[in-house]
Design a protein around this motif. Structure first.
Motif, PDB file in Angstrom:
ATOM      1  N   LEU A   1      -8.103 -35.520  17.592  1.00  0.00           N
ATOM      2  CA  LEU A   1      -7.196 -36.464  16.935  1.00  0.00           C
ATOM      3  C   LEU A   1      -6.827 -35.940  15.549  1.00  0.00           C
ATOM      4  O   LEU A   1      -7.705 -35.641  14.732  1.00  0.00           O
ATOM      5  CB  LEU A   1      -7.881 -37.830  16.812  1.00  0.00           C
ATOM      6  CG  LEU A   1      -6.991 -39.056  16.545  1.00  0.00           C
ATOM      7  CD1 LEU A   1      -5.964 -39.244  17.643  1.00  0.00           C
ATOM      8  CD2 LEU A   1      -7.847 -40.303  16.404  1.00  0.00           C
ATOM      9  N   SER A   2      -5.529 -35.789  15.304  1.00  0.00           N
ATOM     10  CA  SER A   2      -5.064 -35.261  14.020  1.00  0.00           C
ATOM     11  C   SER A   2      -5.175 -36.334  12.943  1.00  0.00           C
ATOM     12  O   SER A   2      -4.692 -37.459  13.102  1.00  0.00           O
ATOM     13  CB  SER A   2      -3.609 -34.808  14.157  1.00  0.00           C
ATOM     14  OG  SER A   2      -3.052 -34.479  12.905  1.00  0.00           O
ATOM     15  N   LEU A   3      -5.827 -35.980  11.843  1.00  0.00           N
ATOM     16  CA  LEU A   3      -6.018 -36.926  10.737  1.00  0.00           C
ATOM     17  C   LEU A   3      -5.523 -36.319   9.439  1.00  0.00           C
ATOM     18  O   LEU A   3      -5.897 -35.204   9.058  1.00  0.00           O
ATOM     19  CB  LEU A   3      -7.495 -37.301  10.598  1.00  0.00           C
ATOM     20  CG  LEU A   3      -7.886 -38.083   9.336  1.00  0.00           C
ATOM     21  CD1 LEU A   3      -7.159 -39.416   9.272  1.00  0.00           C
ATOM     22  CD2 LEU A   3      -9.404 -38.290   9.285  1.00  0.00           C
ATOM     23  N   GLU A   4      -4.662 -37.076   8.731  1.00  0.00           N
ATOM     24  CA  GLU A   4      -4.197 -36.694   7.403  1.00  0.00           C
ATOM     25  C   GLU A   4      -4.736 -37.710   6.411  1.00  0.00           C
ATOM     26  O   GLU A   4      -4.570 -38.920   6.596  1.00  0.00           O
ATOM     27  CB  GLU A   4      -2.669 -36.663   7.364  1.00  0.00           C
ATOM     28  CG  GLU A   4      -2.086 -36.236   6.032  1.00  0.00           C
ATOM     29  CD  GLU A   4      -0.560 -36.260   6.022  1.00  0.00           C
ATOM     30  OE1 GLU A   4       0.004 -35.945   4.981  1.00  0.00           O
ATOM     31  OE2 GLU A   4       0.042 -36.618   7.066  1.00  0.00           O
ATOM     32  N   ILE A   5      -5.418 -37.225   5.370  1.00  0.00           N
ATOM     33  CA  ILE A   5      -5.983 -38.094   4.338  1.00  0.00           C
ATOM     34  C   ILE A   5      -5.168 -37.905   3.064  1.00  0.00           C
ATOM     35  O   ILE A   5      -5.044 -36.799   2.558  1.00  0.00           O
ATOM     36  CB  ILE A   5      -7.463 -37.799   4.073  1.00  0.00           C
ATOM     37  CG1 ILE A   5      -8.275 -37.935   5.364  1.00  0.00           C
ATOM     38  CG2 ILE A   5      -8.012 -38.734   3.008  1.00  0.00           C
ATOM     39  CD1 ILE A   5      -9.743 -37.583   5.214  1.00  0.00           C
ATOM     40  N   ILE A   6      -4.583 -39.001   2.572  1.00  0.00           N
ATOM     41  CA  ILE A   6      -3.635 -38.933   1.461  1.00  0.00           C
ATOM     42  C   ILE A   6      -4.176 -39.754   0.295  1.00  0.00           C
ATOM     43  O   ILE A   6      -4.624 -40.900   0.486  1.00  0.00           O
ATOM     44  CB  ILE A   6      -2.255 -39.472   1.875  1.00  0.00           C
ATOM     45  CG1 ILE A   6      -1.791 -38.808   3.165  1.00  0.00           C
ATOM     46  CG2 ILE A   6      -1.223 -39.325   0.777  1.00  0.00           C
ATOM     47  CD1 ILE A   6      -0.939 -39.677   4.041  1.00  0.00           C
ATOM     48  N   ASP A   7      -4.130 -39.204  -0.889  1.00  0.00           N
ATOM     49  CA  ASP A   7      -4.503 -39.954  -2.089  1.00  0.00           C
ATOM     50  C   ASP A   7      -3.387 -40.922  -2.444  1.00  0.00           C
ATOM     51  O   ASP A   7      -2.198 -40.585  -2.359  1.00  0.00           O
ATOM     52  CB  ASP A   7      -4.753 -39.005  -3.262  1.00  0.00           C
ATOM     53  CG  ASP A   7      -6.027 -38.202  -3.093  1.00  0.00           C
ATOM     54  OD1 ASP A   7      -6.963 -38.718  -2.474  1.00  0.00           O
ATOM     55  OD2 ASP A   7      -6.069 -37.058  -3.592  1.00  0.00           O
ATOM     56  N   GLY A   8      -3.778 -42.120  -2.865  1.00  0.00           N
ATOM     57  CA  GLY A   8      -2.788 -43.102  -3.291  1.00  0.00           C
ATOM     58  C   GLY A   8      -2.180 -42.727  -4.635  1.00  0.00           C
ATOM     59  O   GLY A   8      -2.679 -41.853  -5.333  1.00  0.00           O
ATOM     60  N   MET A   9      -1.121 -43.444  -4.952  1.00  0.00           N
ATOM     61  CA  MET A   9      -0.429 -43.149  -6.211  1.00  0.00           C
ATOM     62  C   MET A   9      -1.151 -43.816  -7.376  1.00  0.00           C
ATOM     63  O   MET A   9      -1.546 -44.956  -7.265  1.00  0.00           O
ATOM     64  CB  MET A   9       1.007 -43.647  -6.148  1.00  0.00           C
ATOM     65  CG  MET A   9       1.811 -43.363  -7.370  1.00  0.00           C
ATOM     66  SD  MET A   9       3.540 -43.796  -7.115  1.00  0.00           S
ATOM     67  CE  MET A   9       4.209 -43.428  -8.730  1.00  0.00           C
TER      68      MET A   9
END
Length: 284
Positions: A276-284
């Motif tokens: 399962l592809s997972l992208e972890i993004i920091d919030g603004m």
């Protein structure tokens, strides 16, 4: 615009510090909480914020806040009636054409769906959107503080005396870590025309959810998106259920913390599935 061919699940972790994330009008506008004392933010509130962010991005929005109206329309019916293609579909009593035009015209309609049922119209149309969002819940029970406030001037003249509406109260959450969960359904996306670009816009809206959202109840900086987790399945139906995917995130207090005051007081562990592809993004 490319069609959405992969089911998407997402989770956003947000922190609240001395703010009211979503007041309950039936309870003196106190922050919402469940019977166990956990804080809640309604799905309607979250969708409102996403709509506002999409509008800031230049997208056309059907359900606009009154104070953010960019076309002068004073109601949803007035906004719909201004669209000549919709009026033509209504005159033909063609529900399929009506839904197609509405989804093509407004981003939030093809995203969340919409019910078009106005008094006097001969046609009622219901559209199911591909993006569903759950009620956000805090990780731990929240502490709500209520303060009393006064006005320095009367709302109405009272011969120099202070009016009876001078006193008031404000409620706020001292600190809370909330989790927003949602998913995007490919089958419904095909019906509304929701595409990859729309999915990217939702991701960006979540990352910047509280930009231009400051108010007396939510001062600038009091609410912050910490992380956005974006899972992309390898097929339209998905390898796993949304519940299983979103439960791969574990959020627990660190051993030496009893009363959390920041995001750093928690351990966040993701036990992601290998396929399962997972992208972890920091919030603004």
């Amino acid at each position: 615009m490319s069609t959405l061919n992969n089911k998407i699940d997402f989770t956003a972790i947000i922190s609240v510090h001395k703010a009211n994330p979503n007041g309950d009008p039936l309870n003196g506008n106190r922050p919402r909480e469940d019977y166990a004392g956990h804080g809640e933010i309604s799905d309607v509130c979250i969708k409102r914020k996403i709509r506002n962010r999409l509008q800031d991005m230049g997208e056309r929005i059907f359900v606009q806040s009154q104070d953010r109206s960019d076309d002068g329309a004073k109601s949803l019916k007035e906004r719909a009636d201004r669209n000549t293609e919709l009026k033509e579909a209504t005159s033909k009593k063609n529900k399929e054409l009506f839904a197609e035009v509405a989804c093509k015209t407004w981003t939030d309609v093809r995203t969340f769906g919409q019910v078009f049922a106005f008094k006097g119209d001969s046609l009622s149309v219901g559209i199911r959107g591909p993006v569903s969002i759950q009620v956000a819940e805090s990780v731990n029970p929240i502490s709500i503080n209520q303060i009393q406030i006064t006005k320095s001037v009367n709302g109405e003249a009272k011969d120099g005396e202070k009016a009876s509406d001078t006193m008031g109260t404000k409620s706020r959450v001292e600190f809370g870590l909330y989790v927003i969960r949602g998913s995007i359904n490919c089958q419904l996306a095909e019906k509304t025309g929701f595409c990859e670009k729309d999915a990217d816009n939702i991701k960006e809206a979540l990352r910047t959810l509280f930009e231009n959202d400051a108010s007396s109840a939510r001062p600038d900086g009091s609410m912050e998106v910490k992380k956005v987790y974006w899972w992309r399945h390898n097929c339209k139906s998905g390898q796993y259920s949304s519940a299983k995917v979103q439960n791969t995130i574990s959020i627990k207090l660190k051993d030496n913390i009893e009363n959390p005051t920041s995001f750093e007081d928690y351990d966040v562990v993701v036990n992601n599935y290998n396929d399962l592809s997972l992208e972890i993004i920091d919030g603004m």
